[in-house]
Design a protein around this motif. Structure first.
Motif, PDB file in Angstrom:
ATOM      1  N   LYS A  66      -2.664  -1.913  -3.600  1.00  0.00           N
ATOM      2  CA  LYS A  66      -4.039  -1.583  -3.196  1.00  0.00           C
ATOM      3  C   LYS A  66      -4.226  -0.072  -3.135  1.00  0.00           C
ATOM      4  O   LYS A  66      -3.466   0.641  -2.480  1.00  0.00           O
ATOM      5  CB  LYS A  66      -4.344  -2.201  -1.827  1.00  0.00           C
ATOM      6  CG  LYS A  66      -5.739  -1.870  -1.269  1.00  0.00           C
ATOM      7  CD  LYS A  66      -6.828  -2.587  -2.035  1.00  0.00           C
ATOM      8  CE  LYS A  66      -8.210  -2.281  -1.466  1.00  0.00           C
ATOM      9  NZ  LYS A  66      -8.395  -2.903  -0.141  1.00  0.00           N
ATOM     10  N   GLY A  87      -4.771   1.126   1.738  1.00  0.00           N
ATOM     11  CA  GLY A  87      -4.443   1.485   0.373  1.00  0.00           C
ATOM     12  C   GLY A  87      -3.936   2.918   0.276  1.00  0.00           C
ATOM     13  O   GLY A  87      -4.202   3.749   1.137  1.00  0.00           O
ATOM     14  N   THR A 101       0.791  -1.225   0.000  1.00  0.00           N
ATOM     15  CA  THR A 101       0.000   0.000   0.000  1.00  0.00           C
ATOM     16  C   THR A 101       0.827   1.280   0.000  1.00  0.00           C
ATOM     17  O   THR A 101       0.260   2.363  -0.164  1.00  0.00           O
ATOM     18  CB  THR A 101      -0.925   0.041   1.230  1.00  0.00           C
ATOM     19  OG1 THR A 101      -0.119   0.027   2.426  1.00  0.00           O
ATOM     20  CG2 THR A 101      -1.874  -1.152   1.244  1.00  0.00           C
TER      21      THR A 101
END
Length: 391
Positions: free
Chosen positions: A128, A137, A103
């Motif tokens: 993400k 994310g 992320t």
């Protein structure tokens, strides 16, 4: 004889559901079967195998422990971890050929500090993006730009780039459309960066069924593979629940008007009636929120009355019954049915909240099996399979 409370599971239905879902997807779209949380309570190894037989391309789980259990059980499909792991766990993920969710750049900085070299191996990752769910994310183009140099390393293979929708099951699609636009913008930014990304995916079960145009390269199918989906929103598709839940009456007794049942005198009989005691309670995952829900006995509906206790609950029976009579808490008896949709509405939650709550005290029997193994002591019993008698 062990306590006769068990779930009956039909892996063939899971496979059939996945085949039906694939039939709704555009050609060439890959299917990732989500088997986290012990296969949504249906059994992780069994659901993973059903997914493989149905032609799933990938598996997905939440945590590293879940992926390791699948590998130990013989699962060979590619597995994505939907939750980031700590950099020091990367060696274990590499050894088991797992794909990781990443992320942000800080994770890679820490990885290189702890594991400077992957010794000729490639780490497969899915990046993400948080487009509005607010969990995990990266959120901005600047954060993506900071990730690019790390993703461009020769030992990093960017297998996927994804997001998750917050409101796919709601009738109002405005927020979903906003998320889709945000993801489209981030996709364009990622493509312009020169990073080779193999798959883009944003649609879970509901989004994949409602909006085939959001299928992109791959869809993540979780709830729908187990037969759970909002039929009033999604187009018609034949999906069937794969799990039913059963027990038996321990005792049936006639009580008088005014008698109390259960802790805290939570139920008082309004008339002379029959009460049955069933050996399942909140320690099995049948929470006190199920008070007032229905079960089936002798082919008729029976209301759960009084507070559900740790190990037992009580039913207001439709008439005289006997110890050993089968009780169906989810599923069919004769012409009656207690559905997941009914129970989900009762607790104001999703169907998967019911199956994932079932604890190891509830033994599982899989279709065509004649016996069921009790998970804590490997003993066996044969659940009763008598046809219900109508009172």
């Amino acid at each position: 004889m062990l306590r006769e409370t068990w779930a009956e599971i039909e892996p063939g239905r899971i496979a059939d559901n996945l085949r039906a879902i694939r039939g709704t997807l555009p050609a060439g779209v890959k299917l990732m079967a989500v088997v986290k949380a012990n296969g949504y309570g249906h059994g992780d190894l069994e659901t993973a195998e059903a997914a493989r037989q149905a032609g799933a391309d990938y598996l997905a789980v939440a945590f590293l422990e879940e992926a390791l259990r699948l590998r130990a059980g013989g699962a060979t499909l590619p597995i994505l971890l939907l939750t980031p792991i700590r950099p020091e766990q990367v060696e274990l993920a590499l050894a088991q050929d797992l794909m990781l969710t990443v992320t942000g750049a800080e994770w890679f900085r820490e990885l290189r500090r702890q594991v400077p070299s992957l010794a000729g191996r490639k780490l497969r990752v899915h990046v993400k993006a948080d487009t509005g769910l607010g969990r995990i994310g990266f959120r901005t183009e600047a954060e993506w730009d900071a990730l690019v140099p790390w993703l461009a390393a020769p030992d990093i293979d960017v297998d996927g780039f994804y997001t998750h929708f917050a409101t796919a099951g709601q009738a109002d699609t405005a927020y979903l459309e906003r998320q889709a636009r945000q993801f489209a913008a981030l996709m364009e930014r990622s493509k312009a960066s020169g990073i080779a990304i193999r798959h883009y995916h944003c649609a879970g079960s509901v989004a994949a069924l409602r909006f085939p145009g959001l299928a992109l390269d791959m869809v993540r199918i979780g709830a729908a593979m187990y037969g759970f989906y909002p039929g009033h929103l999604a187009p018609p598709v034949e999906l069937e629940p794969a799990l039913s839940l059963h027990s038996t009456l321990m005792q049936a007794k006639r009580v008088r008007r005014g008698d109390y049942i259960g802790y805290d005198n939570a139920y008082r009989a309004d008339a002379d009636e029959w009460i049955g005691t069933v050996p399942i309670g909140y320690a099995d995952g049948w929470s006190q929120r199920m008070q007032g829900a229905a079960a089936l006995v002798r082919g008729q509906r029976a209301e759960i009355v009084g507070k559900i206790s740790m190990d037992q609950l009580m039913l207001r029976l439709p008439g005289p019954c006997a110890p050993g009579d089968r009780v169906t808490l989810i599923g069919r008896q004769g012409g009656e049915r207690v559905s997941f949709a009914e129970l989900a509405a009762h607790i104001d939650g999703p169907s998967q909240a019911i199956t994932t709550a079932l604890t190891e005290r509830v033994a599982k029997i899989y279709a065509s099996a004649k016996e069921v193994r009790c998970p804590w002591n490997n003993a066996y019993f044969q659940p009763q399979r008598q046809e219900p008698t109508v009172i």
